[in-house]
Design a protein around this motif. Sequence first.
Motif, mmCIF file in Angstrom:
data_model
loop_
_atom_site.group_PDB
_atom_site.id
_atom_site.type_symbol
_atom_site.label_atom_id
_atom_site.label_comp_id
_atom_site.label_asym_id
_atom_site.label_seq_id
_atom_site.Cartn_x
_atom_site.Cartn_y
_atom_site.Cartn_z
ATOM 1 N N ALA A 275 -1.335 3.702 5.712
ATOM 2 C CA ALA A 275 -1.574 2.293 5.424
ATOM 3 C C ALA A 275 -2.563 2.157 4.276
ATOM 4 N N GLU A 276 -2.253 1.288 3.341
ATOM 5 C CA GLU A 276 -3.144 0.964 2.220
ATOM 6 C C GLU A 276 -3.739 -0.415 2.459
ATOM 7 N N THR A 277 -5.065 -0.520 2.367
ATOM 8 C CA THR A 277 -5.725 -1.814 2.529
ATOM 9 C C THR A 277 -6.608 -2.105 1.320
ATOM 10 N N ARG A 278 -6.652 -3.375 0.932
ATOM 11 C CA ARG A 278 -7.537 -3.857 -0.136
ATOM 12 C C ARG A 278 -8.066 -5.217 0.278
ATOM 13 N N LYS A 279 -9.364 -5.402 0.134
ATOM 14 C CA LYS A 279 -10.014 -6.664 0.497
ATOM 15 C C LYS A 279 -9.702 -7.065 1.935
ATOM 16 N N GLY A 280 -9.631 -6.040 2.804
ATOM 17 C CA GLY A 280 -9.426 -6.288 4.222
ATOM 18 C C GLY A 280 -7.998 -6.554 4.628
ATOM 19 N N LYS A 281 -7.034 -6.490 3.699
ATOM 20 C CA LYS A 281 -5.634 -6.781 4.012
ATOM 21 C C LYS A 281 -4.761 -5.571 3.719
ATOM 22 N N GLN A 282 -3.771 -5.351 4.586
ATOM 23 C CA GLN A 282 -2.823 -4.257 4.348
ATOM 24 C C GLN A 282 -1.847 -4.668 3.255
ATOM 25 N N VAL A 283 -1.676 -3.790 2.266
ATOM 26 C CA VAL A 283 -0.794 -4.101 1.139
ATOM 27 C C VAL A 283 0.322 -3.075 0.970
ATOM 28 N N GLY A 284 0.326 -2.040 1.802
ATOM 29 C CA GLY A 284 1.379 -1.039 1.723
ATOM 30 C C GLY A 284 1.347 -0.146 2.950
ATOM 31 N N ALA A 285 2.517 0.406 3.327
ATOM 32 C CA ALA A 285 2.580 1.282 4.493
ATOM 33 C C ALA A 285 3.782 2.207 4.352
#
Length: 475
Positions: A275-285
């Motif tokens: 899982a990729e997260t940026r600014k507290g949100k998941q943006v990729g998996a």
Amino acid sequence: MIEVQGVSGRRVAVLGLGRSGLSAARALMAGGAEVVAWDDTRAPREDAASEGFEIKDLSRDEALDGVDRLIVSPGIPHLYPAPNRVVAAALGLGIPVDNDIGLFFRSLATEAWHRFDTAPRVIAVTGSNGKSTTSALIHHVLAEAGRDVQLAGNIGRGVLDLDPPGDGGVVVLELSSYQTELARALTPDVAVFTNLSADHLDRHGGLGGYFAAKRRLFSEGGPDRAVIGVDEAEGRFLAGQLSEGPTDDRVIRTSSGQKLGGPGWAVVARKGFLAETRKGKQVGAIDLREIKGLPGAHNHQNACAAYAACRATGLAPRVIERGFHSFEGLPHRSQIVAETGGVRIVNDSKATNVDAALKALMAFPRIRWICGGLEKEGGLANLAPGLPHVVKAYVIGREAARFALGLNGVEAAICTTMSAAVEAAMAEAQPGEVVLLAPAAASFDQYDNFERRGDDFITEVRARIGADGGTAADA
């Protein structure tokens, strides 16, 4: 070839004429340097002489007179446990000491880059374990995405043997601590730190010196993006040093098994999912569980690092995922050799230390484990978390009986030879089990290197597959 810049008309000495040394000598000569070279072994000297290089014993008095700089091959010590006598003499005379990696970084950019729409980029990968797989995986994903990409350094070609990268080209380098500790220029665009475990401690004067050698990749030039594995204290410390705050997305933290908090950029693998997260949100998996070329938590850690590096070059998550699925792994590193009768056969001959072998053991639930060889310092106690996964061990090596004594609570057969170990393990393996070569030891008691050991394992396996049926993977 990448011609070395800034050396025209200067006398440059090259010490060590293996792959990197000889390619450095060629690149220096192409850049107009007057090259004098030496290797303590006759055959490399003769090869260099046949190419027209001046051969001179650099340890002799006055041999370094007029030399502008000394280029040293990675295996030659310059500080610990004691400096090579030629290196010591050069330092005493105030002669700068460098290596082919330093020459590469100072010579890569040329006037031609001003005509490019997109400047070439360098991704450099270092760490204790997994850097070869991570580097190869980054290279594979970028190639599958249609990028002009080359792979070099501690894997593949020598860095100065590369073709000068073109418009938008990418160079992926695997760099060992021996390479990063001495290079006078280290300026990658993206730098990757996979992990840290005790290794090469004599060469670096202890764990602190070993970490310092790795850290130079991030401190000497300052990459635009740093991908840092934070599963060890050293990685967390390094990420903290490079970051200006929790939201600084120049640092991408990666982990296998941990949940990383905070608003920053992170890539984490847990329970088989990346899982990729940026600014507290998941943006990729990505679901990693069915990617055969990346089995186990240690390869999921490699996948996180490679994913983050590829994202730093602008690739989309789905593009990276497609590249992951077509990656077949590297020879001798969790390499699937064959599947027969419901049994998977895996070659991890590169697992030459306890830490690497433990990661291999943790990747599979039921293992017929081929292990043994020239045992390293520290013993086998740290293998304990992986031993419950072992159905039975088949021990090779000249000191197989002594090695087996360190495998507490594990049924072990003293096989000594690879042939006997493969014969027994394949005969006894049941459907759903894995026959795994992960020696937890060096190969030098029986083989020239870990590659020869892995090749022997593959040969023995395929001889029996040919007789009994099954599916053999391409080596």
